[in-house]
Scaffold this motif. Structure first.
Motif, short mmCIF file in Angstrom:
data_model
loop_
_atom_site.label_atom_id
_atom_site.label_comp_id
_atom_site.label_asym_id
_atom_site.label_seq_id
_atom_site.Cartn_x
_atom_site.Cartn_y
_atom_site.Cartn_z
N THR A 222 0.57 -1.19 0.26
CA THR A 222 -0.24 0.09 -0.39
C THR A 222 0.89 1.11 -0.04
O THR A 222 0.50 2.36 0.46
CB THR A 222 -1.39 -0.13 1.15
OG1 THR A 222 -0.16 0.52 2.45
CG2 THR A 222 -1.98 -1.07 1.08
N LEU A 223 1.93 1.57 -0.22
CA LEU A 223 3.00 2.04 -0.79
C LEU A 223 2.45 3.36 -1.10
O LEU A 223 2.62 4.51 -1.13
CB LEU A 223 4.06 2.35 -0.91
CG LEU A 223 5.33 1.11 -0.13
CD1 LEU A 223 6.31 0.90 -0.70
CD2 LEU A 223 5.78 1.41 1.45
N ASP A 224 1.70 3.41 -2.27
CA ASP A 224 0.41 4.18 -3.01
C ASP A 224 0.40 4.80 -2.49
O ASP A 224 -0.51 5.44 -3.51
CB ASP A 224 0.49 3.66 -3.98
CG ASP A 224 -0.43 2.78 -4.23
OD1 ASP A 224 -0.12 2.19 -3.02
OD2 ASP A 224 -1.28 2.04 -5.23
N VAL A 225 -0.86 4.17 -1.56
CA VAL A 225 -1.91 5.60 -1.20
C VAL A 225 -1.71 6.26 -0.55
O VAL A 225 -2.27 7.37 -0.40
CB VAL A 225 -2.70 4.86 -0.04
CG1 VAL A 225 -3.76 5.71 0.92
CG2 VAL A 225 -3.04 2.80 -0.15
N PHE A 235 8.50 18.44 -1.73
CA PHE A 235 7.79 17.25 -1.25
C PHE A 235 6.67 17.48 -2.59
O PHE A 235 6.19 18.54 -2.52
CB PHE A 235 7.49 17.43 -0.42
CG PHE A 235 7.97 17.02 0.73
CD1 PHE A 235 8.68 16.04 0.42
CD2 PHE A 235 8.12 18.19 1.80
CE1 PHE A 235 9.85 15.59 1.98
CE2 PHE A 235 9.29 18.08 3.26
CZ PHE A 235 9.99 16.32 3.29
N GLY A 236 6.75 16.58 -3.42
CA GLY A 236 4.79 16.63 -3.71
C GLY A 236 4.10 15.35 -3.52
O GLY A 236 4.75 14.51 -2.76
N VAL A 237 2.87 15.57 -3.42
CA VAL A 237 1.91 14.59 -2.53
C VAL A 237 1.64 13.40 -2.88
O VAL A 237 1.62 12.69 -4.46
CB VAL A 237 0.67 15.08 -2.23
CG1 VAL A 237 -0.36 15.63 -3.62
CG2 VAL A 237 -0.13 14.46 -1.86
N ILE A 238 1.90 12.56 -2.73
CA ILE A 238 1.17 11.17 -3.73
C ILE A 238 0.31 10.53 -2.94
O ILE A 238 -0.52 10.34 -1.86
CB ILE A 238 2.20 10.28 -3.63
CG1 ILE A 238 3.32 10.24 -4.15
CG2 ILE A 238 1.71 8.39 -4.09
CD1 ILE A 238 4.97 9.53 -3.55
N PHE A 239 -0.94 10.67 -4.46
CA PHE A 239 -1.99 9.57 -3.70
C PHE A 239 -2.38 8.43 -4.50
O PHE A 239 -2.94 9.66 -6.20
CB PHE A 239 -3.35 11.14 -3.39
CG PHE A 239 -3.74 12.14 -1.69
CD1 PHE A 239 -3.34 11.47 -1.08
CD2 PHE A 239 -3.97 13.11 -1.80
CE1 PHE A 239 -2.93 12.54 0.27
CE2 PHE A 239 -3.70 13.97 -1.30
CZ PHE A 239 -3.19 13.67 0.46
N GLN A 240 -2.34 7.98 -4.65
CA GLN A 240 -3.19 7.21 -5.95
C GLN A 240 -4.12 5.80 -5.89
O GLN A 240 -4.48 5.42 -6.55
CB GLN A 240 -1.29 6.20 -6.16
CG GLN A 240 -1.07 7.25 -6.93
CD GLN A 240 0.85 6.53 -7.32
OE1 GLN A 240 0.97 5.26 -7.95
NE2 GLN A 240 1.68 6.99 -7.51
N ARG A 241 -4.49 6.23 -4.42
CA ARG A 241 -5.80 5.60 -3.90
C ARG A 241 -6.70 6.10 -3.63
O ARG A 241 -6.18 6.93 -2.23
CB ARG A 241 -6.07 4.38 -3.42
CG ARG A 241 -4.64 3.37 -3.73
CD ARG A 241 -4.88 1.80 -3.14
NE ARG A 241 -3.57 0.89 -3.13
CZ ARG A 241 -3.11 -0.26 -3.49
NH1 ARG A 241 -4.15 -0.97 -2.83
NH2 ARG A 241 -2.28 -0.45 -3.06
N GLY A 336 -2.01 7.27 7.64
CA GLY A 336 -1.07 7.60 7.61
C GLY A 336 -0.05 6.51 6.85
O GLY A 336 -0.32 5.42 6.43
N PRO A 337 0.97 7.23 5.97
CA PRO A 337 1.59 6.86 5.35
C PRO A 337 2.16 5.30 5.38
O PRO A 337 2.66 5.15 6.29
CB PRO A 337 2.80 7.05 4.82
CG PRO A 337 1.93 9.00 5.16
CD PRO A 337 1.49 8.67 6.77
N GLY A 338 2.17 4.52 4.88
CA GLY A 338 2.31 2.91 5.15
C GLY A 338 1.99 1.56 3.93
O GLY A 338 3.23 1.13 3.80
N PHE A 339 0.97 1.87 4.11
CA PHE A 339 -0.31 3.03 4.93
C PHE A 339 -0.71 2.39 5.83
O PHE A 339 -1.10 0.73 6.39
CB PHE A 339 -1.55 3.16 3.72
CG PHE A 339 -2.56 3.65 3.96
CD1 PHE A 339 -2.14 5.29 4.17
CD2 PHE A 339 -3.66 3.19 4.48
CE1 PHE A 339 -3.27 6.06 4.36
CE2 PHE A 339 -5.00 4.41 4.56
CZ PHE A 339 -4.68 5.78 4.15
#
Length: 350
Positions: A222-225, A235-241, A336-339
């Motif tokens: 779930t690293l892409d969440v 920094f650039g935000v990652i929200f892929q789900r 949070g990130p990880g997810f």
């Protein structure tokens, strides 16, 4: 005597610049609409977040210019130092302590980098002892307020009678990007604000609100969440789900699993205290946790007044609940990130 950590004080702070949601939408439209054809479709996100206003460390004009790492880092250090000092002083004063009585400082932040870390830079101004232990924590994102509280509680419990200060602060607005024409960047621009929360914990000498237990769940693959990408601009935000969908599908079982490890059940929890990522996330949490719609009222108030401040946001919710009156047992939750799902159970004696 109960050796679990007690919540001695809790304080919150925001930076001085107030942004109304319609101001931010107008600024985003001016910057992006001509270059990003999908902007008009995505502009409805600003109205659907449930946010009225939020705060930033710089005036709105600052964000309208292109910024790279050096300028963002300079703004981070200036803004973070002021916010850290303000909220730490509040929490220490509410605890009836002097800064010299703080034995350990846990610093939680994922929106900027400082080495030496903030508590080291500010030790003299704040008045910390030279032998105070320092525990900086980076990378927990929105889960940082809950996971940081759990870490601080374990440190307090390991040394009964010592005073542990935990400061969670995030300057999310400094990650605003003009060059990334993506839905994820529009979502971030519609949601995020800056803020800080601080608390003091102590074990071994009484206290009405105790940190009873904590637990986490990390989902595989779930690293892409959620997360950050890093490039020369910052920094650039990652929200892929879609996070509300993920919450709806996974959060109920995760909380049940974490509570079971605490030897508790959902029926034992009088109030869930949740990180409000946005209106849709709050609605998904209510459904996932089998709560009546509208139950998470303090969460809706905090997101409306401050936006999503990442790590400290759930502690703003807890502060409001403390003022209203804590029930016997509550469960703080954040994702949070990880997810990762992070939970802390609080037991309160009226």
């Amino acid at each position: 005597m109960d050796q679990t950590a007690a919540l001695v004080s809790l304080a919150t702070s925001v930076p001085p610049h107030l942004f109304h949601q319609n101001e931010i939408l107008a600024a985003a439209h001016a910057l992006l609409a001509d270059r990003y054809p999908q902007f008009e479709t995505l502009a409805s996100l600003f109205a659907n977040t449930g946010i009225r206003h939020r705060y930033g460390v710089k005036p709105i004009a600052w964000y309208l210019a292109q910024r790279g790492w050096p300028e963002r880092t300079g703004a981070f250090l200036e803004g973070a130092e002021a916010l850290f000092l303000e909220v730490a002083r509040k929490a220490i004063a509410e605890a009836g302590l002097s800064p010299a009585e703080i034995d350990t400082v846990v610093t939680v932040c994922s929106t900027g980098i400082a080495t030496p870390t903030l508590e080291a830079r500010l030790a003299g101004k704040l008045g910390l002892r030279a032998d105070a232990a320092r525990v900086p924590v980076f990378g927990l994102g929105c889960a940082g307020g809950v996971s940081g509280l759990a870490t601080a509680a374990r440190l307090a419990q390991s040394r009964p009678g010592s005073n542990v200060l935990m400061v969670a602060f995030e300057l999310c607005t400094l990650a605003v990007r003009h060059d990334e024409l993506t839905k994820a960047n529009i979502v971030a621009a519609s949601l995020f604000g800056d803020g800080a929360a601080a608390l003091v914990l102590r074990a071994g000498d009484g206290g009405a609100t105790r940190i009873e237990a904590s637990g986490e769940k990390l989902w595989p693959d779930t690293l892409d969440v959620m997360g950050w990408s890093v490039d020369p601009q910052g920094f650039g935000v990652i929200f892929q789900r879609t996070i509300p969908d993920f919450v709806l599908e996974n959060m109920g079982d995760a909380v049940t699993e974490i509570l079971a490890r605490m030897e508790l059940s959902v029926a034992d929890i009088d109030r869930f205290v949740c990180h409000p990522g946005g209106t849709k996330v709050i609605m998904a949490l209510e459904r996932a946790l089998s709560l009546d719609q509208g139950t998470l009222d303090h969460e809706r108030e905090v997101i409306a007044d401050y936006g999503n401040m990442s790590a400290p946001t759930v502690l703003f919710v807890l502060e409001r609940l403390r003022t209203a009156g804590l029930p016997k047992r509550s469960l703080l939750t954040a994702l949070g990130p990880g997810f990762t799902a992070s939970c802390v159970a609080l037991r309160h004696a009226a």
